[in-house]
Design an enzyme around this catalytic site. Structure first.
Site, PDB file in Angstrom:
ATOM      1  N   LYS A  11       0.841  -1.201   0.000  1.00  0.00           N
ATOM      2  CA  LYS A  11       0.000   0.000   0.000  1.00  0.00           C
ATOM      3  C   LYS A  11       0.869   1.242   0.000  1.00  0.00           C
ATOM      4  CE  LYS A  11      -0.559   1.824   3.694  1.00  0.00           C
ATOM      5  NZ  LYS A  11       0.033   2.995   4.467  1.00  0.00           N
ATOM      6  N   PRO A  96       9.041  -5.309   4.085  1.00  0.00           N
ATOM      7  CA  PRO A  96       9.601  -4.984   5.406  1.00  0.00           C
ATOM      8  C   PRO A  96       8.497  -4.747   6.433  1.00  0.00           C
ATOM      9  CG  PRO A  96      10.518  -3.559   3.694  1.00  0.00           C
ATOM     10  CD  PRO A  96       9.409  -4.311   3.065  1.00  0.00           C
ATOM     11  N   VAL A  97       8.819  -5.008   7.687  1.00  0.00           N
ATOM     12  CA  VAL A  97       7.873  -4.850   8.796  1.00  0.00           C
ATOM     13  C   VAL A  97       7.909  -3.409   9.294  1.00  0.00           C
ATOM     14  CG1 VAL A  97       7.338  -5.638  11.135  1.00  0.00           C
ATOM     15  CG2 VAL A  97       8.150  -7.272   9.412  1.00  0.00           C
ATOM     16  N   GLY A 103       2.020  -3.627   5.322  1.00  0.00           N
ATOM     17  CA  GLY A 103       2.327  -5.053   5.366  1.00  0.00           C
ATOM     18  C   GLY A 103       1.355  -5.881   6.180  1.00  0.00           C
ATOM     19  N   ALA A 106      -2.258  -5.373   4.962  1.00  0.00           N
ATOM     20  CA  ALA A 106      -2.461  -6.053   3.687  1.00  0.00           C
ATOM     21  C   ALA A 106      -2.577  -7.558   3.888  1.00  0.00           C
ATOM     22  CB  ALA A 106      -1.317  -5.727   2.731  1.00  0.00           C
ATOM     23  N   ASP A 136      -6.056   0.876   8.339  1.00  0.00           N
ATOM     24  CA  ASP A 136      -5.698   0.648   6.935  1.00  0.00           C
ATOM     25  C   ASP A 136      -6.313  -0.625   6.358  1.00  0.00           C
ATOM     26  OD1 ASP A 136      -4.223   2.949   6.763  1.00  0.00           O
ATOM     27  OD2 ASP A 136      -2.262   1.970   6.838  1.00  0.00           O
TER      28      ASP A 136
END
EC number: 2.7.1.148
Length: 268
Positions: A11, A96-97, A103, A106, A136
């Protein structure tokens, strides 16, 4: 055995304006969400119980799979829809976190879409659960270009004119706390989000002050030939540049410093 697969696209916030506080204490924002053609990957096979296996380049940066947002999404959907069966979920963690590109959100959204298919249940259950998992997650559930108001979960599909646009994402391999970035917002309302191209990310200077490497990434992207729009996504630390051509993006991608994570992709 039947296996279903679902992408969990990265995103981007093409612009993100912080306008104030909501009655529940969350920040009131105006943003334009866009999604990449690449990201994490979820797969599922039928099973008696719910389980989650995680692999991929960023698996070591995640905590226990029992605490993962994807598994929490699965448990919530199972309970709400009254599903008796389970599912064996497999998450390939390519992003990546804590990097501002959705992340975990999603992954949770992809899990909701995937299990809605597997269990053949009404999509309304996923839509009802999404806001409870994070601001999100509703946008990631759509994974389509949309304007987000309120806490970012009041969504309206929009045409930002970016479908198919070459984009380069860079993260300096530093995690940034979303909670801490928002907590440092000084309360100044700098105005509404109208045309996203003329907009900004109000969290960018905060994240840059916390993690100077964010500023270094932005500066590097800004001088790349063909870079049209350069911004940070979400609360950071991932930054992105939209390019005027695939060739310009690829030339920049080759030159990215080796110590930084990169993803050369397109917008959906």
């Amino acid at each position: 055995m039947m296996e279903l697969v679902e992408p969990a696209p990265a995103k981007l916030n093409l612009a993100l304006h912080v306008r104030g506080k909501l009655p529940d204490g969350r920040h009131r924002i105006e943003t334009i969400f866009a999604f990449c053609t690449d990201g994490d990957r979820l797969a599922v096979t039928p099973a008696d119980d719910l389980s989650l296996k995680i692999s991929g380049p960023f698996v070591s940066d995640l905590g226990s799979s029992d605490e993962n947002l994807a598994l929490r999404a699965a448990q919530a959907l199972q309970e709400r829809a009254g599903v008796k069966g389970g599912a064996a979920l497999a998450l390939t963690k390519n992003l990546p976190v804590a990097s501002g590109i959705g992340g975990g959100s999603a992954d949770a959204a992809a899990t909701l879409r995937l299990l809605t298919r597997l269990w053949a249940i009404d999509p309304k259950h996923a839509a009802a659960i999404a806001p409870t998992l994070g601001a999100d997650v509703p946008a990631c559930l759509l994974s389509m270009t949309a304007r987000g108001d309120g806490a970012g979960d009041d969504l309206q599909l929009t045409d930002a004119g970016v479908s198919g646009k070459p984009v380069l994402l860079i993260n300096p391999r530093v995690e940034v706390s979303t909670r801490e970035v928002f907590a440092r917002w000084n309360g100044e309302d700098k105005g509404s989000l109208d045309d996203w191209r003329d907009g900004r990310n109000d969290l960018e200077p905060i994240a840059t002050a916390m993690v100077p490497l964010v500023g270094a990434v932005l500066a590097w992207l800004s001088v790349q030939q063909g870079a049209e729009v350069v911004r940070m996504s979400g609360s950071g630390a991932t930054c992105f540049a939209l390019f005027d051509s695939e060739e310009a993006r690829d030339a920049a991608s080759v030159a990215v410093p080796r110590e930084w994570w990169k993803l050369a992709t397109y917008l959906r």
